[in-house]
Design an enzyme around this catalytic site. Sequence first.
Site, PDB file in Angstrom:
ATOM      1  N   ARG A 172      -6.549  11.538  10.714  1.00  0.00           N
ATOM      2  CA  ARG A 172      -6.183  10.070  11.235  1.00  0.00           C
ATOM      3  C   ARG A 172      -5.048   9.948  12.248  1.00  0.00           C
ATOM      4  O   ARG A 172      -3.784   9.387  11.835  1.00  0.00           O
ATOM      5  CB  ARG A 172      -6.152   9.294   9.963  1.00  0.00           C
ATOM      6  CG  ARG A 172      -7.198   9.040   9.005  1.00  0.00           C
ATOM      7  CD  ARG A 172      -6.942   7.851   7.946  1.00  0.00           C
ATOM      8  NE  ARG A 172      -7.889   7.770   7.285  1.00  0.00           N
ATOM      9  CZ  ARG A 172      -8.249   6.778   6.165  1.00  0.00           C
ATOM     10  NH1 ARG A 172      -7.171   6.074   6.241  1.00  0.00           N
ATOM     11  NH2 ARG A 172      -9.413   6.570   5.774  1.00  0.00           N
ATOM     12  N   ASP A 230       0.021   1.545   9.712  1.00  0.00           N
ATOM     13  CA  ASP A 230      -1.301   0.970   9.612  1.00  0.00           C
ATOM     14  C   ASP A 230      -1.179  -0.205  10.129  1.00  0.00           C
ATOM     15  O   ASP A 230      -0.450  -1.004  10.151  1.00  0.00           O
ATOM     16  CB  ASP A 230      -1.847   0.772   8.387  1.00  0.00           C
ATOM     17  CG  ASP A 230      -2.188   2.161   7.421  1.00  0.00           C
ATOM     18  OD1 ASP A 230      -2.109   3.464   8.075  1.00  0.00           O
ATOM     19  OD2 ASP A 230      -2.630   1.912   6.341  1.00  0.00           O
ATOM     20  N   ASP A 244       0.952  -1.307  -0.062  1.00  0.00           N
ATOM     21  CA  ASP A 244       0.085  -0.023   0.157  1.00  0.00           C
ATOM     22  C   ASP A 244       0.653   1.342  -0.050  1.00  0.00           C
ATOM     23  O   ASP A 244       0.271   2.522  -0.156  1.00  0.00           O
ATOM     24  CB  ASP A 244      -0.951   0.006   1.283  1.00  0.00           C
ATOM     25  CG  ASP A 244      -1.922  -1.173   1.273  1.00  0.00           C
ATOM     26  OD1 ASP A 244      -2.246  -1.391  -0.041  1.00  0.00           O
ATOM     27  OD2 ASP A 244      -2.450  -1.527   2.250  1.00  0.00           O
ATOM     28  N   ASP A 286       0.607   5.688   1.432  1.00  0.00           N
ATOM     29  CA  ASP A 286      -0.453   5.713   1.989  1.00  0.00           C
ATOM     30  C   ASP A 286      -0.482   6.033   3.529  1.00  0.00           C
ATOM     31  O   ASP A 286      -0.471   7.287   3.802  1.00  0.00           O
ATOM     32  CB  ASP A 286      -0.703   4.175   1.963  1.00  0.00           C
ATOM     33  CG  ASP A 286      -2.220   3.841   2.679  1.00  0.00           C
ATOM     34  OD1 ASP A 286      -3.156   4.651   2.364  1.00  0.00           O
ATOM     35  OD2 ASP A 286      -2.575   2.788   2.889  1.00  0.00           O
TER      36      ASP A 286
END
Length: 399
Positions: free
Chosen positions: A277, A225, A197, A221
Amino acid sequence: MILHLHVPSLLFFWLVFFASSMVMASSSLLSNEIRKSNLGYGLHSCGTGNPIDDCWRCDPNWESNRRRLSDCAIGFGKNSIGGRDGDLYIVTDPSDDDPVNPRPGTLRHAAIQEKPLWIIFKNDMTIRLKQQLLVSSFKTIDGRGAAVHIGAGSPCITIHHARNVIIHGIHIHDCIRAGNTVIRDSPHHAGMWRISDGDGIAIFGGENIWIDHCSLSKCQDGLIDAIHGSTDITISNNYFTHHDKVMLLGHSDDYLQDKNMRVTIAFNHFGEGLVQRMPRCRHGVFHVVNNDYTHWEMYAIGGSASPTIYSQGNRFLAPNTRFDKEVTKHENAPESEWLRWNWRSEGDLMLNGAYFRQSGFAGRSSYSMASSLSARPCSMVRIITSDAGVLNCRKGSPC
């Protein structure tokens, strides 16, 4: 008989009583600190109030005592030992010419070994990976003593169904997508991997993961994550800058295995050029504690699918734009639904009009499962996070 006490005598009595009480309280506090040391807290302090740093940074012989770091983890990832019980592996070669047959002395060769390893670097280096770096279980990647950059226009780090991984002191930036090719993931196996990603650090099904004192920016990205059932993760003392979607915790609203996810986000600095985020959460339990938020463009903390978010002792400095001052964003649900999600702010410092939209009906006791460490007062956040990111560690002096 009537006892007559002069005022000075009475004052002396209360001073003695107060001093005795303070001694007893100090003894109790000391006992508590000793108990906490078994959970990764240091017994002594360098005066920062940061329990991770105070555990190891005072030691001028940190280089010969590197493995002590593994005793200093706190939060949900506190049991991560990394490569503590393995050999020291010194990376001498920054190249990554062949991801199927990595050369000894390279980071890829070290990361895929089946045995525990504590991986360090001979000197400063920039490692431009041809494909994503697959990190296996019981590894520590320790950049202290060298300026180590991973990415710089190449793929970066993947932790795939691995446990007990520590990543400390690495510059991770400008990470891109790559893949759809064969990559070696152990000394005995190489297989086909889909296109990555473009994350700085991607955690798939990982457990007992600790990411500490890294500097992360500018990836395709996310910067970090964690998805697909990952759990027991601590993300601490990192410096995040210049990125849009900083951190995703939880794969999708429909991926119910992430209900077991537990993540601590502590002592980080979320700095300039960030958009959103920090983190964005799904399903699980998230303790966001003593972080310094000095920049966001859309929001800081968001989520969907009913995550439990416990925000404690953070410092939130809102942007100057009028309609972007809310810290939180409840996503993918009508208000009638997200009002039931348990999001709580406790002891946070709100500056420049910042505000946290709380939700849920759980009492304070219900947040005990989301409490992974003792929060410091928000007034200490700027000191606690002042050394967030990669440290300048040099041999023979405290780090």
